[in-house]
Write a protein that holds these residues in place. Structure first.
Motif, PDB file in Angstrom:
ATOM      1  N   ASP A 126      26.884   4.120  14.491  1.00 41.39           N
ATOM      2  CA  ASP A 126      26.801   4.299  13.036  1.00 41.39           C
ATOM      3  C   ASP A 126      25.538   3.679  12.464  1.00 41.39           C
ATOM      4  O   ASP A 126      25.053   4.080  11.407  1.00 41.39           O
ATOM      5  CB  ASP A 126      27.998   3.627  12.348  1.00 41.39           C
ATOM      6  N   SER A 127      25.005   2.676  13.193  1.00 41.23           N
ATOM      7  CA  SER A 127      23.858   1.955  12.625  1.00 41.23           C
ATOM      8  C   SER A 127      22.569   2.126  13.423  1.00 41.23           C
ATOM      9  O   SER A 127      21.539   1.573  13.057  1.00 41.23           O
ATOM     10  CB  SER A 127      24.183   0.461  12.513  1.00 41.23           C
ATOM     11  N   LYS A 128      22.622   2.911  14.503  1.00 37.00           N
ATOM     12  CA  LYS A 128      21.394   3.055  15.295  1.00 37.00           C
ATOM     13  C   LYS A 128      21.144   4.486  15.758  1.00 37.00           C
ATOM     14  O   LYS A 128      22.039   5.159  16.258  1.00 37.00           O
ATOM     15  CB  LYS A 128      21.452   2.134  16.511  1.00 37.00           C
ATOM     16  N   GLU A 156      20.001   5.099   1.653  1.00 35.99           N
ATOM     17  CA  GLU A 156      20.372   4.214   2.758  1.00 35.99           C
ATOM     18  C   GLU A 156      19.222   3.254   3.055  1.00 35.99           C
ATOM     19  O   GLU A 156      18.051   3.618   2.922  1.00 35.99           O
ATOM     20  CB  GLU A 156      20.714   5.055   4.001  1.00 35.99           C
ATOM     21  N   ILE A 158      17.275   1.675   5.695  1.00 36.86           N
ATOM     22  CA  ILE A 158      17.018   1.894   7.124  1.00 36.86           C
ATOM     23  C   ILE A 158      15.660   1.311   7.520  1.00 36.86           C
ATOM     24  O   ILE A 158      14.656   1.559   6.846  1.00 36.86           O
ATOM     25  CB  ILE A 158      17.078   3.411   7.449  1.00 36.86           C
ATOM     26  N   THR A 178      17.339   1.667  12.305  1.00 39.52           N
ATOM     27  CA  THR A 178      18.468   0.746  12.198  1.00 39.52           C
ATOM     28  C   THR A 178      18.962   0.739  10.764  1.00 39.52           C
ATOM     29  O   THR A 178      18.195   0.471   9.842  1.00 39.52           O
ATOM     30  CB  THR A 178      18.037  -0.679  12.614  1.00 39.52           C
ATOM     31  N   LYS A 179      20.245   1.076  10.614  1.00 42.33           N
ATOM     32  CA  LYS A 179      20.840   1.122   9.266  1.00 42.33           C
ATOM     33  C   LYS A 179      21.478  -0.218   8.957  1.00 42.33           C
ATOM     34  O   LYS A 179      22.180  -0.788   9.802  1.00 42.33           O
ATOM     35  CB  LYS A 179      21.894   2.241   9.235  1.00 42.33           C
ATOM     36  N   HIS A 180      21.238  -0.748   7.731  1.00 41.79           N
ATOM     37  CA  HIS A 180      21.770  -2.061   7.359  1.00 41.79           C
ATOM     38  C   HIS A 180      22.946  -1.929   6.407  1.00 41.79           C
ATOM     39  O   HIS A 180      23.049  -0.975   5.673  1.00 41.79           O
ATOM     40  CB  HIS A 180      20.677  -2.906   6.714  1.00 41.79           C
TER      41      HIS A 180
END
Ligand code: HEM
Length: 180
Positions: A126-128, A156, A158, A178-180
């Protein structure tokens, strides 16, 4: 390279730096087309590199930074011109995942002479996500700006890291998102 990319670039230069700057860089660049671009025309991509080089010299802003800003501006034009691609998904990773198999496929139908890069997407979690860009042209900075534009479109946060796999010419680049 399609004319819409060039008309978009000249528009941005006129907007941010004025009409005189746009004229000056066209004058000082070596352009087989003469610099009279139309959105339906097709021009050599090296003309864009020439224009960016002269804009960089005239403004003191590094060429790579200018191209990233240009790509974010171009992204706005894509949103207006092709809303269906953005409505089809509701997050940045899914959108970027659709470029190779959907977006650029449709672009190629509309403009058979378009010379598009290839993307190998891989959503790891979900985050990478990783996205490998490959092109005959050194436009990974365009890809960077378009990825950044996509993240802000879906609101988002990112981080984008890039690794040049083709050192030194940036024609094959691995983007790690990379999503924070
Ligand atoms: C609705 C969205 C999009 C549309 C309509 C679109 C359309 C296009 C078009 C018309 C070109 C020019 C091809 C040519 O001049 O021959 C192009 C090139 C390009 N596109 Fe897309 N694109 C979209 C999204 C994206 C995104 C999100 C990325 C980045 C991940 C991307 C990466 C690129 C790059 C880097 C090029 C420059 C050519 C190269 O590097 O070889 N595009 N695209």
């Amino acid at each position: 390279m399609k004319g819409m990319i060039f008309t978009n670039f000249i528009e941005l230069v006129e907007d941010k730096f004025g009409f005189k700057m746009a004229d000056d860089i066209i004058e000082s660049s070596n352009l087989p087309s003469g610099g009279a671009y139309t959105s339906v025309g097709t021009y050599d991509h090296t003309e864009l590199l020439e224009l960016v080089k002269h804009l960089s010299e005239a403004t003191g802003i590094p060429a790579e930074d200018l191209v990233k800003v240009f790509a974010e501006h171009l992204f706005g034009t894509f949103v207006k011109g092709y809303p269906q691609f953005f409505d089809a998904v509701d997050n940045c990773f899914d959108f970027l995942n659709s470029i190779e198999d959907t977006v650029h496929v449709e672009v190629k139908k509309l403009y058979p002479d378009a010379e598009l890069p290839t993307f190998e997407p891989n959503i790891e979690s979900d985050s990478k996500m990783t996205l490998v860009y490959t092109s005959k042209r050194p436009f990974s900075a365009v890809a960077y700006g378009l990825i950044k534009g996509s993240a802000s479109y879906y609101k988002e946060d990112i981080t984008i890291d890039l690794e040049d796999l083709s050192t030194p010419d940036f024609t094959r680049v691995n983007f790690t998102l990379t999503k924070h």
